[in-house]
Design a protein around this motif. Structure first.
Motif, mmCIF file in Angstrom:
data_model
loop_
_atom_site.group_PDB
_atom_site.id
_atom_site.type_symbol
_atom_site.label_atom_id
_atom_site.label_comp_id
_atom_site.label_asym_id
_atom_site.label_seq_id
_atom_site.Cartn_x
_atom_site.Cartn_y
_atom_site.Cartn_z
ATOM 1 N N LEU B 402 2.223 2.527 -3.441
ATOM 2 C CA LEU B 402 1.980 1.550 -2.394
ATOM 3 C C LEU B 402 2.916 0.368 -2.620
ATOM 4 O O LEU B 402 2.860 -0.288 -3.658
ATOM 5 C CB LEU B 402 0.529 1.088 -2.488
ATOM 6 C CG LEU B 402 0.055 0.067 -1.471
ATOM 7 C CD1 LEU B 402 -0.015 0.688 -0.091
ATOM 8 C CD2 LEU B 402 -1.304 -0.454 -1.884
ATOM 9 N N VAL B 405 1.762 -4.612 0.686
ATOM 10 C CA VAL B 405 0.876 -4.431 1.837
ATOM 11 C C VAL B 405 0.427 -5.802 2.305
ATOM 12 O O VAL B 405 -0.040 -6.620 1.514
ATOM 13 C CB VAL B 405 -0.355 -3.573 1.460
ATOM 14 C CG1 VAL B 405 -1.381 -3.624 2.569
ATOM 15 C CG2 VAL B 405 0.080 -2.147 1.196
ATOM 16 N N ASP B 406 0.584 -6.047 3.565
ATOM 17 C CA ASP B 406 0.092 -7.275 4.173
ATOM 18 C C ASP B 406 -1.435 -7.258 4.083
ATOM 19 O O ASP B 406 -2.071 -6.303 4.522
ATOM 20 C CB ASP B 406 0.563 -7.302 5.629
ATOM 21 C CG ASP B 406 0.043 -8.524 6.372
ATOM 22 O OD1 ASP B 406 -0.628 -9.364 5.744
ATOM 23 O OD2 ASP B 406 0.331 -8.614 7.572
ATOM 24 N N VAL B 407 -2.014 -8.298 3.511
ATOM 25 C CA VAL B 407 -3.472 -8.280 3.382
ATOM 26 C C VAL B 407 -4.150 -8.429 4.736
ATOM 27 O O VAL B 407 -5.355 -8.245 4.855
ATOM 28 C CB VAL B 407 -3.979 -9.361 2.406
ATOM 29 C CG1 VAL B 407 -3.597 -9.008 0.988
ATOM 30 C CG2 VAL B 407 -3.481 -10.731 2.790
ATOM 31 N N VAL B 409 -3.578 -6.418 7.058
ATOM 32 C CA VAL B 409 -3.417 -5.076 7.605
ATOM 33 C C VAL B 409 -4.728 -4.614 8.279
ATOM 34 O O VAL B 409 -5.820 -5.031 7.880
ATOM 35 C CB VAL B 409 -3.012 -4.098 6.477
ATOM 36 C CG1 VAL B 409 -4.148 -3.923 5.492
ATOM 37 C CG2 VAL B 409 -2.549 -2.757 7.014
ATOM 38 N N SER B 410 -4.605 -3.758 9.279
ATOM 39 C CA SER B 410 -5.805 -3.153 9.870
ATOM 40 C C SER B 410 -6.236 -1.968 9.008
ATOM 41 O O SER B 410 -5.446 -1.459 8.207
ATOM 42 C CB SER B 410 -5.511 -2.664 11.288
ATOM 43 O OG SER B 410 -4.717 -1.495 11.222
ATOM 44 N N LEU B 411 -7.480 -1.536 9.188
ATOM 45 C CA LEU B 411 -7.973 -0.407 8.387
ATOM 46 C C LEU B 411 -7.133 0.847 8.661
ATOM 47 O O LEU B 411 -6.741 1.553 7.735
ATOM 48 C CB LEU B 411 -9.449 -0.142 8.703
ATOM 49 C CG LEU B 411 -10.101 0.992 7.907
ATOM 50 C CD1 LEU B 411 -10.015 0.756 6.407
ATOM 51 C CD2 LEU B 411 -11.560 1.170 8.315
ATOM 52 N N LEU B 414 -3.892 0.516 6.917
ATOM 53 C CA LEU B 414 -4.069 0.618 5.468
ATOM 54 C C LEU B 414 -4.209 2.080 5.058
ATOM 55 O O LEU B 414 -3.585 2.545 4.105
ATOM 56 C CB LEU B 414 -5.306 -0.177 5.040
ATOM 57 C CG LEU B 414 -5.596 -0.150 3.542
ATOM 58 C CD1 LEU B 414 -4.492 -0.866 2.771
ATOM 59 C CD2 LEU B 414 -6.950 -0.781 3.242
ATOM 60 N N LEU B 415 -5.022 2.808 5.793
ATOM 61 C CA LEU B 415 -5.254 4.202 5.426
ATOM 62 C C LEU B 415 -3.989 5.036 5.614
ATOM 63 O O LEU B 415 -3.764 5.990 4.878
ATOM 64 C CB LEU B 415 -6.424 4.775 6.234
ATOM 65 C CG LEU B 415 -7.769 4.100 5.922
ATOM 66 C CD1 LEU B 415 -8.887 4.750 6.708
ATOM 67 C CD2 LEU B 415 -8.088 4.123 4.436
ATOM 68 N N ALA B 417 -1.183 3.984 4.836
ATOM 69 C CA ALA B 417 -0.331 3.651 3.690
ATOM 70 C C ALA B 417 -0.734 4.383 2.423
ATOM 71 O O ALA B 417 -0.063 4.299 1.403
ATOM 72 C CB ALA B 417 -0.363 2.140 3.442
ATOM 73 N N THR B 418 -1.859 5.104 2.473
ATOM 74 C CA THR B 418 -2.322 5.783 1.264
ATOM 75 C C THR B 418 -1.523 7.046 1.026
ATOM 76 O O THR B 418 -0.831 7.536 1.914
ATOM 77 C CB THR B 418 -3.812 6.164 1.359
ATOM 78 O OG1 THR B 418 -3.972 7.115 2.411
ATOM 79 C CG2 THR B 418 -4.667 4.947 1.618
ATOM 80 N N ASP B 419 -1.663 7.562 -0.165
ATOM 81 C CA ASP B 419 -0.875 8.738 -0.542
ATOM 82 C C ASP B 419 -1.700 10.013 -0.521
ATOM 83 O O ASP B 419 -1.277 11.030 -1.031
ATOM 84 C CB ASP B 419 -0.226 8.522 -1.905
ATOM 85 C CG ASP B 419 -1.267 8.301 -2.980
ATOM 86 O OD1 ASP B 419 -2.478 8.317 -2.658
ATOM 87 O OD2 ASP B 419 -0.877 8.096 -4.125
ATOM 88 N N ALA B 420 -2.877 9.936 -0.009
ATOM 89 C CA ALA B 420 -3.700 11.156 0.068
ATOM 90 C C ALA B 420 -4.564 11.092 1.310
ATOM 91 O O ALA B 420 -4.834 10.027 1.827
ATOM 92 C CB ALA B 420 -4.580 11.296 -1.168
#
Lengths: 420, 420
Positions: B402, B405-407, B409-411, B414-415, B417-420
């Motif tokens: 990661l 990430v802009d805090v 960020v929308s949910l 954000l999701l 941006a995850t790796d899984a």
């Protein structure tokens, strides 16, 4: 299974006269007694007068629901946690390993997460969030998956390789931080063990903005989830049934001391309910390079924050201690027992050489018992928390290959040709 | 615990009139009925008329000693094997996973090795030898260690990284072969699954010359240890207690079919003893790239040897089948169900997404159930054999880090941006 929860509310460990309703769970410790330096945890209270002590006559087995009256409501389904074996150790008569590697995700954390994910379900949260690169993250992900809740795991790229796969397997959304980029001067092991707040400003955002239920800590000294330690009480109930008595001493691997406190509370309840006459001294076994509970007990503070040196016991390497561990050790007449990595490795090997492969952190209970070197008048229990599959070095073996071997080799020569 | 073993002797599966005394164990199958092409196994017989069926009223729990009357003598100490949970699957009402990843070395093999290492102790062997790069090798090493016997494990350098550590942890002497050097043209997965005889001329030498007790196969088609399948019978006894009845069908991951036969024999005993009225059809779920039991059943031979294509299910990828699997399927009215790697992965993911992380091989039971697509009139049990920690790909994750990430960020973002 054995009736409904008798939980009545939440009570501050900072001041027992400060109470809260059972819902919502106090996720940031006690708001009335905590200060900028010390966060006091909150725990669950019960209608003890209504407990039918026949509860403790049942055989241990999988599924914490068998202890439902003395747990918060179990809204999340079971994965068959608990009911782990108790094994007497070869060469150490009267010393037992409580093998928590036999839980659904192969660590003690499953007892906690059955309860904390139940709290998330009970609170109507849209998901669960946890900061952990190891057992806790994977366990929370597994219980969230079983309950049908999405989970976000805030992890570090420095977790062991097999554990990376483990945390991902349950379908959680994993946010992996490039640790070295952010804290280039920190030792990598420290990155794994920083408090979530330092590591992840995102954690509180996910809680505050998206309403995800946190099942790891949010406070300056550790308070954790107010329901979490309740799950660990079941270890005490099981030990009482398995031994037919209260043990003479209990040694637990100790990081934030949630398990230590839970086991202590379970025994204290047995005594309070008249089921047992005594409760055992609790020994908090923590890595000597940090040991926040030893520090707090030595200095007389409610909880301590310490510097942390390098250790392979990443599962219990904490800069931040909590008041629960201090209370469990002090109230039980126990001690904090710092253990070195050499002592941890020796205990790990002692166990593995009799068929019990614990994670390095998981051997801390036995390491502490051996370090203390005290005689006890009765059975001694060392809690083993987790499987060796989770160690930093696991999967990094250098294998020595066997080249041509003469089939007329002698046994001695053959064994010399092996790589272990 | 529940009385002494009622084992009376050994009986050939090639001809039931051919019997042997209980000692010594027949380690190379039945010497009277086996041919150059087919080796017939030997199994243990009991004084069934002396069994007190109150045995089956007890609650399941750790330690096979609770079933001692219907097992060979248990000379080796327990590691707390058995007593594993049975969990109903989300979205598949009436379908259960028997979670054998909850055993001492986190696989079903512990039930076998409690019994086979007991045979080694009973036979007065100076050590134990096993050819296995996975669960069986580690489990044998653990039980040998617990019993105080040295162990030699003949392994392949191609085992998964975490499993390399696992097999070594228990202090066994490991002989690791440089597989690629010897069979440069073979696919690596095949090397893992070759019969021990081909892989290791040393195996028989260690048995013949040094007297080490083999707990893996020595014959042309699989016969294995004559006591081994007895340990797996306890799965049937537990299922009967957990369900309060005989299941309508049982699906097992199947390699050499020792577990399949053991579970079948357990149910057949319950019926023979009048404890149950029926016994379930048994479904042998094996990788479609090989599937020696499907071949033997289709061609009417007592056991088959097949070519093996590539598969990630290395724990059950066998070129060599055995007569026990053929007998269990045929006598129970079941079927062999070949499953593809895609089907295995889908079943593995279905389980993991509800908190149950099985090794790819361990998901074969559920994969077979889904592949067969049949309705059953009653509960269906899929045996899950082992933890995802043992997979070939475990510990080989490529982690997406990661970045900033802009805090705010929308949910959703954000999701993403995850790796899984």
């Amino acid at each position: 299974m054995n009736g409904a929860s008798l939980a009545t509310g939440q009570r501050s460990l900072g001041d027992p006269s400060v109470t809260f309703p059972l819902w919502p769970p106090q996720l940031r410790g006690c708001p009335e007694t905590s200060t900028a330096e010390i966060a006091y945890p909150v725990e669950v209270d019960y209608a003890y007068e209504d407990v039918d002590t026949a509860l403790f006559a049942q055989a241990p087995g999988p599924d914490l629901a068998r202890w439902a009256p003395l747990l918060p409501p179990l809204h999340a389904p079971t994965l068959g946690e608990g009911g782990t074996p108790l094994l007497e150790l070869d060469g150490l008569p009267g010393v037992y390993l409580k093998d928590e590697s036999r839980n659904p995700t192969w660590s003690h954390k499953d007892r906690l997460n059955r309860v904390t994910v139940s709290a998330a379900v009970g609170a109507g949260a849209p998901g669960v969030v946890v900061a952990s690169s190891g057992n806790h993250g994977a366990s929370a992900a597994a219980y969230a998956a079983r309950a049908g809740l999405p989970a976000i795991v805030l992890a570090s790229a420095e977790a062991p390789p097999a554990v990376q796969s483990f945390v991902r397997a349950y379908g959680a959304k994993v946010l992996t931080m490039p640790a070295e980029d952010r804290w280039p001067l920190m030792r990598r092991i420290k990155v794994l063990t920083m408090p979530a707040e330092d590591r992840w400003p995102l954690m509180r955002r996910i809680v505050d903005r998206f309403g995800y239920h946190p099942v790891s800590n949010l406070t300056v000294t550790h308070t954790g989830h107010p329901f979490g330690a309740e799950g660990y009480k079941t270890i005490a109930y099981e030990l009482f049934a398995q031994l037919g008595r209260v043990p003479a001493a209990v040694f637990t691997p100790t990081g934030y001391a949630e398990m230590l406190y839970g086991v202590w509370k379970g025994f204290a309840e047995l005594r309070r309910l008249g089921v047992a006459e005594t409760a055992p001294p609790m020994y908090a076994c923590e890595p000597a390079v940090g040991a926040p509970h030893a520090r707090a007990l030595a200095t007389g503070t409610p909880a301590a924050i310490v510097e942390l040196g390098p250790t392979g016991a990443y599962g219990i390497a904490c800069t931040v201690g909590g008041h629960r561990g201090v209370r469990a050790v002090r109230d039980s007449g126990g001690e904090a027992v710092p253990v070195t990595d050499d002592e941890l490795r020796a205990a790990q090997e002692l166990l593995a050489r009799q068929g019990l492969w614990q994670e390095l952190s998981g051997a801390a209970g036995l390491a502490g018992y051996r370090r203390l070197g005290r005689e006890f008048d009765g059975p001694v229990v060392c809690v083993g928390t987790s499987s060796g599959f989770k160690d930093l070095e696991t999967g990094r073996e250098r294998v020595r290959l066997l080249e041509d071997v003469d089939v007329d080799v002698s046994l001695d020569d053959l064994l010399r040709a092996t790589d272990a």
